[in-house]
Design a protein around this motif. Structure first.
Motif, PDB file in Angstrom:
ATOM      1  N   MET A 151     -25.984  14.873  91.739  1.00  0.00           N
ATOM      2  CA  MET A 151     -27.094  15.366  92.527  1.00  0.00           C
ATOM      3  C   MET A 151     -28.283  15.561  91.604  1.00  0.00           C
ATOM      4  SD  MET A 151     -27.402  18.917  94.772  1.00  0.00           S
ATOM      5  CE  MET A 151     -25.963  18.564  95.761  1.00  0.00           C
ATOM      6  N   SER A 152     -29.459  15.194  92.060  1.00  0.00           N
ATOM      7  CA  SER A 152     -30.629  15.423  91.229  1.00  0.00           C
ATOM      8  C   SER A 152     -30.773  16.922  90.986  1.00  0.00           C
ATOM      9  CB  SER A 152     -31.889  14.871  91.893  1.00  0.00           C
ATOM     10  OG  SER A 152     -32.329  15.725  92.938  1.00  0.00           O
ATOM     11  N   VAL A 183     -20.507  23.098  85.464  1.00  0.00           N
ATOM     12  CA  VAL A 183     -21.481  22.054  85.781  1.00  0.00           C
ATOM     13  C   VAL A 183     -22.088  21.544  84.481  1.00  0.00           C
ATOM     14  CG1 VAL A 183     -23.661  21.548  86.976  1.00  0.00           C
ATOM     15  CG2 VAL A 183     -22.000  23.106  88.019  1.00  0.00           C
ATOM     16  N   ARG A 184     -22.397  20.249  84.447  1.00  0.00           N
ATOM     17  CA  ARG A 184     -23.060  19.679  83.275  1.00  0.00           C
ATOM     18  C   ARG A 184     -24.181  18.754  83.732  1.00  0.00           C
ATOM     19  NH1 ARG A 184     -17.771  16.899  82.103  1.00  0.00           N
ATOM     20  NH2 ARG A 184     -17.722  15.094  83.498  1.00  0.00           N
ATOM     21  N   ARG A 185     -25.148  18.552  82.823  1.00  0.00           N
ATOM     22  CA  ARG A 185     -26.191  17.563  83.060  1.00  0.00           C
ATOM     23  C   ARG A 185     -25.634  16.181  82.730  1.00  0.00           C
ATOM     24  NH1 ARG A 185     -30.131  21.548  81.049  1.00  0.00           N
ATOM     25  NH2 ARG A 185     -31.509  22.059  82.807  1.00  0.00           N
ATOM     26  N   VAL A 186     -26.083  15.187  83.509  1.00  0.00           N
ATOM     27  CA  VAL A 186     -25.632  13.813  83.303  1.00  0.00           C
ATOM     28  C   VAL A 186     -26.518  13.174  82.246  1.00  0.00           C
ATOM     29  CG1 VAL A 186     -25.204  11.587  84.393  1.00  0.00           C
ATOM     30  CG2 VAL A 186     -24.861  13.714  85.689  1.00  0.00           C
ATOM     31  N   ALA A 187     -25.892  12.704  81.175  1.00  0.00           N
ATOM     32  CA  ALA A 187     -26.673  12.188  80.044  1.00  0.00           C
ATOM     33  C   ALA A 187     -27.326  10.849  80.337  1.00  0.00           C
ATOM     34  CB  ALA A 187     -25.763  12.073  78.818  1.00  0.00           C
ATOM     35  N   ASP A 188     -26.664   9.986  81.133  1.00  0.00           N
ATOM     36  CA  ASP A 188     -27.174   8.624  81.314  1.00  0.00           C
ATOM     37  C   ASP A 188     -27.989   8.452  82.589  1.00  0.00           C
ATOM     38  OD1 ASP A 188     -25.136   8.986  83.092  1.00  0.00           O
ATOM     39  OD2 ASP A 188     -24.145   7.068  82.699  1.00  0.00           O
ATOM     40  N   ALA A 189     -28.353   9.531  83.259  1.00  0.00           N
ATOM     41  CA  ALA A 189     -29.134   9.414  84.491  1.00  0.00           C
ATOM     42  C   ALA A 189     -30.604   9.183  84.164  1.00  0.00           C
ATOM     43  CB  ALA A 189     -28.984  10.680  85.326  1.00  0.00           C
ATOM     44  N   PRO A 190     -31.313   8.350  84.968  1.00  0.00           N
ATOM     45  CA  PRO A 190     -32.734   8.098  84.700  1.00  0.00           C
ATOM     46  C   PRO A 190     -33.599   9.328  84.919  1.00  0.00           C
ATOM     47  CG  PRO A 190     -32.049   7.101  86.772  1.00  0.00           C
ATOM     48  CD  PRO A 190     -30.807   7.562  86.092  1.00  0.00           C
ATOM     49  N   PRO A 192     -33.287  13.858  85.639  1.00  0.00           N
ATOM     50  CA  PRO A 192     -32.336  14.957  85.480  1.00  0.00           C
ATOM     51  C   PRO A 192     -31.370  15.050  86.660  1.00  0.00           C
ATOM     52  CG  PRO A 192     -34.531  15.648  84.853  1.00  0.00           C
ATOM     53  CD  PRO A 192     -34.674  14.286  85.450  1.00  0.00           C
ATOM     54  N   ALA A 193     -30.066  15.008  86.368  1.00  0.00           N
ATOM     55  CA  ALA A 193     -29.038  15.044  87.400  1.00  0.00           C
ATOM     56  C   ALA A 193     -27.883  15.926  86.939  1.00  0.00           C
ATOM     57  CB  ALA A 193     -28.546  13.642  87.730  1.00  0.00           C
ATOM     58  N   LEU A 194     -27.060  16.357  87.907  1.00  0.00           N
ATOM     59  CA  LEU A 194     -25.961  17.269  87.631  1.00  0.00           C
ATOM     60  C   LEU A 194     -24.669  16.721  88.217  1.00  0.00           C
ATOM     61  CD1 LEU A 194     -27.772  20.572  88.718  1.00  0.00           C
ATOM     62  CD2 LEU A 194     -27.510  19.734  86.366  1.00  0.00           C
ATOM     63  N   GLU A 195     -23.547  17.130  87.630  1.00  0.00           N
ATOM     64  CA  GLU A 195     -22.238  16.814  88.179  1.00  0.00           C
ATOM     65  C   GLU A 195     -21.256  17.906  87.769  1.00  0.00           C
ATOM     66  OE1 GLU A 195     -21.141  13.057  86.560  1.00  0.00           O
ATOM     67  OE2 GLU A 195     -20.683  13.859  84.564  1.00  0.00           O
ATOM     68  N   LEU A 196     -20.127  17.955  88.477  1.00  0.00           N
ATOM     69  CA  LEU A 196     -19.097  18.930  88.139  1.00  0.00           C
ATOM     70  C   LEU A 196     -18.340  18.501  86.898  1.00  0.00           C
ATOM     71  CD1 LEU A 196     -17.320  19.975  91.472  1.00  0.00           C
ATOM     72  CD2 LEU A 196     -19.058  21.216  90.194  1.00  0.00           C
ATOM     73  N   THR A 197     -17.895  19.467  86.122  1.00  0.00           N
ATOM     74  CA  THR A 197     -16.963  19.208  85.036  1.00  0.00           C
ATOM     75  C   THR A 197     -15.543  19.246  85.600  1.00  0.00           C
ATOM     76  OG1 THR A 197     -16.724  21.551  84.520  1.00  0.00           O
ATOM     77  CG2 THR A 197     -18.523  20.358  83.427  1.00  0.00           C
ATOM     78  N   SER A 198     -14.566  18.895  84.792  1.00  0.00           N
ATOM     79  CA  SER A 198     -13.170  18.999  85.236  1.00  0.00           C
ATOM     80  C   SER A 198     -12.834  20.452  85.566  1.00  0.00           C
ATOM     81  CB  SER A 198     -12.233  18.463  84.156  1.00  0.00           C
ATOM     82  OG  SER A 198     -12.418  19.170  82.930  1.00  0.00           O
ATOM     83  N   ARG A 199     -13.377  21.381  84.789  1.00  0.00           N
ATOM     84  CA  ARG A 199     -13.169  22.805  85.091  1.00  0.00           C
ATOM     85  C   ARG A 199     -13.806  23.159  86.430  1.00  0.00           C
ATOM     86  NH1 ARG A 199     -12.376  27.829  82.588  1.00  0.00           N
ATOM     87  NH2 ARG A 199     -13.738  29.496  83.358  1.00  0.00           N
ATOM     88  N   GLY A 200     -14.981  22.585  86.706  1.00  0.00           N
ATOM     89  CA  GLY A 200     -15.630  22.844  87.983  1.00  0.00           C
ATOM     90  C   GLY A 200     -14.795  22.364  89.149  1.00  0.00           C
ATOM     91  N   HIS A 201     -14.144  21.202  89.025  1.00  0.00           N
ATOM     92  CA  HIS A 201     -13.281  20.694  90.088  1.00  0.00           C
ATOM     93  C   HIS A 201     -12.080  21.608  90.305  1.00  0.00           C
ATOM     94  CE1 HIS A 201     -15.112  16.855  91.187  1.00  0.00           C
ATOM     95  NE2 HIS A 201     -15.397  16.659  89.903  1.00  0.00           N
ATOM     96  N   VAL A 202     -11.512  22.132  89.225  1.00  0.00           N
ATOM     97  CA  VAL A 202     -10.376  23.050  89.349  1.00  0.00           C
ATOM     98  C   VAL A 202     -10.796  24.313  90.095  1.00  0.00           C
ATOM     99  CG1 VAL A 202      -8.795  24.535  88.055  1.00  0.00           C
ATOM    100  CG2 VAL A 202      -9.182  22.174  87.325  1.00  0.00           C
TER     101      VAL A 202
END
Length: 498
Positions: A151-152, A183-190, A192-202
C-alpha cells in the motif's frame, strides 16, 4: 523501541482477555467504524460537531488524568482525542445507519453515543476502552496491508482505503508498527510503500482468531445486511425478481405447519412479515386459538410488522426485539418454532440451537429456504469469478456460491439434537437478469457478507460491489436468456425435539 515491542508483546499475551471486552462493546453498540453504513456516510451537523468536540475535550482530560497505560506507555498526546473522536463518531453514525432513516448526525445521536461509550467506561474503565480501540484499529490497519500486499504510504497514513470514517493521520501509529516489527517500508518501490513483515502476518492471524471468537466478524458482517434493509432497499421486490415463486413457496410452507389448538408459536427473523402476514401464519395461529411471537432484531422491520398488525388487526400476536442467536425466552417456551429466513442468520448452527432450546419436549422446529442455491445460474458462474478468486486467496474456496446449499438445514437440525428430521424439496427458478436485485438478495444480504466480504477493507468492498453490478448488467446484455436462470431446489425442513 523496546517499550513499544513490550507493549505489543503484552497485547498478544493478553489477547484472550480482550475478547469479553469486544463482546461487551458490541452489545452496547460501541463501535470504532461504521463498517456496514453503505456508500453514503451520514453528515454531521454543525451543532452535533460542536457537541462532539466539547465531549472529546472533556473526556481527554479525564483519560490523561487517569494515566491510561496501553500499550507500553502512558496514553497521551493526539492518541487520546483521536481514540475518543473515532469511537464517539463511529457509535453515533452506526446507530443512525442501523436504526434510523435520516442521514444527518444530530446532537441527539451524539448524546446517545456518549451514553453508550460512557456506560462501557463506567463498568470497565478507560484502559479497557483503550484496549478495545487498539485491538480493532490494529486489525483494520494490518488487515488492509495484508489485503493489498503493498500500500502506498500516503494511502495508509490517511486511511483513504481502509479508514474512511476517520480524519486521523496514522503517522504515530505507523512509527509504532515499524518499531514493533509489524510493518516495513518497501525498498524497491518507485514511491514510498508499505507491507507487512512476517511478524505482522502472525499478529494479524492472532487478531483474526480473537475477533472471530468474540463474535466481531459475524457482528460486522450481519450489520452490513441490516443496514441494507434499514436504508430502504425494497428487499421483497428484489427477492421476487430473483426467486419469482417465493411467495407461493412460503404459503405452502405455512399451510403444512402443525398447529394444534392453543399452540404457542415462535417465528424467528420475522423481517417485515412475509411469512407472518403475507403467507398467513398469524391468521392460522389465531384460528387455532394460539399465540404467535414474532422475533426480529431490526427496529425498522419491527415497525413494519407493527404497522401491518394495526392494519390487519391480528389477535394473539406479539412483536419482540431479539436475535436468532440469542433468543430472549426461557427453555421450552413454545410448541412450534419456525423461520423462513435461515439465510439471514449470522450463525446458522447457533441460531438453530437456540430454536431447539426454546421449543418444548415433543415440539418441533420448521425451517424454510425460499431461495435455494443461487449459484446454479450459468451467468453467475462467470459473473462471480472475481469472488471465486478472492475466496481462494482468503483460504475459503467455494464461499463465492450464494445461497444455502441443499442439505445444510437438515444437517443443522440433526446437529442440534432433533429427531425425525424430514426434508421436503420443492422445485423453483432463480433468475439473475436484474444484476442489482441479484446482488441485493444473493450477495449483499446473504451469507457471503458473513465470510468473504466481511474482512475486505471498506473502500475495496464498496468498489467491488459497484464493479459487480456493472459487470452483471454487461453480462446480462450479451448472455442468452436461458443462461440467465436455472432450476433450484428449495427446502422445507423440520425436526422434533425429544
Amino acid at each position: 523501541m523496546d517499550a513499544t515491542r513490550d507493549g505489543y508483546r503484552l497485547l498478544l499475551e493478553g489477547m484472550e482477555r480482550v475478547g469479553p471486552l469486544i463482546r461487551e462493546a458490541l452489545a452496547r453498540e460501541v463501535v470504532l467504524a461504521t463498517w456496514g453504513s453503505g456508500e453514503q456516510e451520514a453528515v454531521m451537523t454543525a451543532a452535533a460537531g460542536a457537541q462532539l468536540a466539547a465531549a472529546v475535550a472533556g473526556w481527554s482530560r479525564a483519560v490523561t488524568a487517569a494515566r491510561v497505560v496501553f500499550p507500553g506507555a502512558v496514553l497521551g498526546g493526539d492518541d487520546v482525542p483521536a481514540m475518543l473522536r473515532d469511537l464517539l463518531t463511529g457509535t453515533a453514525r452506526q446507530r443512525l445507519a442501523r436504526h434510523h432513516a435520516p442521514r444527518q448526525v444530530e446532537p441527539g445521536h451524539i448524546r446517545e453515543a456518549l451514553d453508550r461509550v460512557g456506560g462501557f467506561v463506567a463498568e470497565h474503565g478507560w484502559t479497557a476502552l483503550a484496549r478495545y480501540y487498539l485491538v480493532i484499529s490494529l486489525h483494520e490497519d494490518l488487515n488492509a496491508l495484508a489485503y493489498y500486499g503493498r500500500m502506498s504510504e500516503a494511502a495508509f497514513l490517511w486511511g483513504t482505503l481502509h479508514r474512511p470514517w476517520s480524519a486521523l493521520n496514522l503517522g504515530p501509529q505507523l512509527r509504532r508498527y515499524r518499531q514493533a516489527g509489524l510493518v516495513r517500508r518497501v525498498a524497491d518501490a518507485p514511491a514510498p510503500a508499505l507491507e507487512l513483515t512476517s511478524r505482522g502476518h502472525v499478529v494479524l492471524e492472532r487478531l483474526r482468531a480473537v475477533l472471530d471468537a468474540a463474535g466481531e466478524t459475524a457482528w460486522r458482517a450481519n450489520l452490513q445486511r441490516e443496514v441494507l434493509l434499514v436504508d430502504g432497499t425494497d428487499y421483497d421486490r428484489a427477492l421476487y425478481r430473483v426467486f419469482p415463486e417465493s411467495d407461493a413457496f412460503l404459503e405452502a410452507f405455512c399451510r403444512q405447519l402443525p398447529l394444534p389448538a392453543g399452540a404457542q408459536v415462535l417465528e424467528v427473523a420475522a423481517g417485515a412479515g412475509r411469512l407472518t402476514f403475507d403467507a398467513g401464519l398469524a391468521g392460522r395461529v389465531a384460528a387455532a386459538g394460539g399465540r404467535l411471537v414474532a422475533v426480529e432484531s431490526l427496529a425498522p422491520l419491527r415497525e413494519r410488522l407493527e404497522a401491518k398488525r394495526r392494519i390487519r388487526g391480528a389477535a394473539g400476536l406479539d412483536v419482540v426485539a431479539g436475535e436468532a442467536e440469542r433468543l430472549p425466552f426461557p427453555d421450552g417456551s413454545f410448541d412450534l418454532v419456525v423461520s423462513a429466513a435461515p439465510h439471514a442468520f449470522a450463525d446458522l448452527g447457533r441460531a438453530v440451537g437456540e430454536m431447539v432450546r426454546v421449543s418444548r419436549s415433543g415440539g418441533s422446529v420448521h425451517l424454510a429456504n425460499p431461495q435455494g442455491d443461487a449459484g446454479a445460474v450459468p451467468l453467475v458462474a462467470v459473473w462471480f469469478r472475481p469472488l471465486a478468486r478472492l475466496a481462494e486467496r482468503a483460504g475459503s474456496p467455494g464461499a463465492e456460491r450464494p445461497g444455502l446449499p441443499p442439505g445444510r438445514l437438515a444437517e443443522a437440525l440433526r446437529q442440534a439434537g432433533l429427531r425425525a428430521v424430514r426434508v421436503r424439496t420443492v422445485p423453483g427458478r432463480v433468475r439473475a437478469a436484474d444484476a442489482a436485485a441479484f446482488l441485493t438478495v444473493a450477495l449483499r444480504s446473504g451469507h457471503l457478507t458473513r465470510s468473504l466480504l466481511a474482512r475486505m477493507p471498506v473502500q475495496e468492498r464498496q468498489d467491488l460491489l459497484r464493479r459487480l453490478v456493472a459487470e452483471g448488467r454487461r453480462l446480462a446484455a450479451v448472455t442468452p436468456a436461458a443462461e440467465q436462470e436455472a432450476a433450484v431446489v428449495r427446502e422445507m425442513v423440520c425436526g422434533r425435539r425429544p
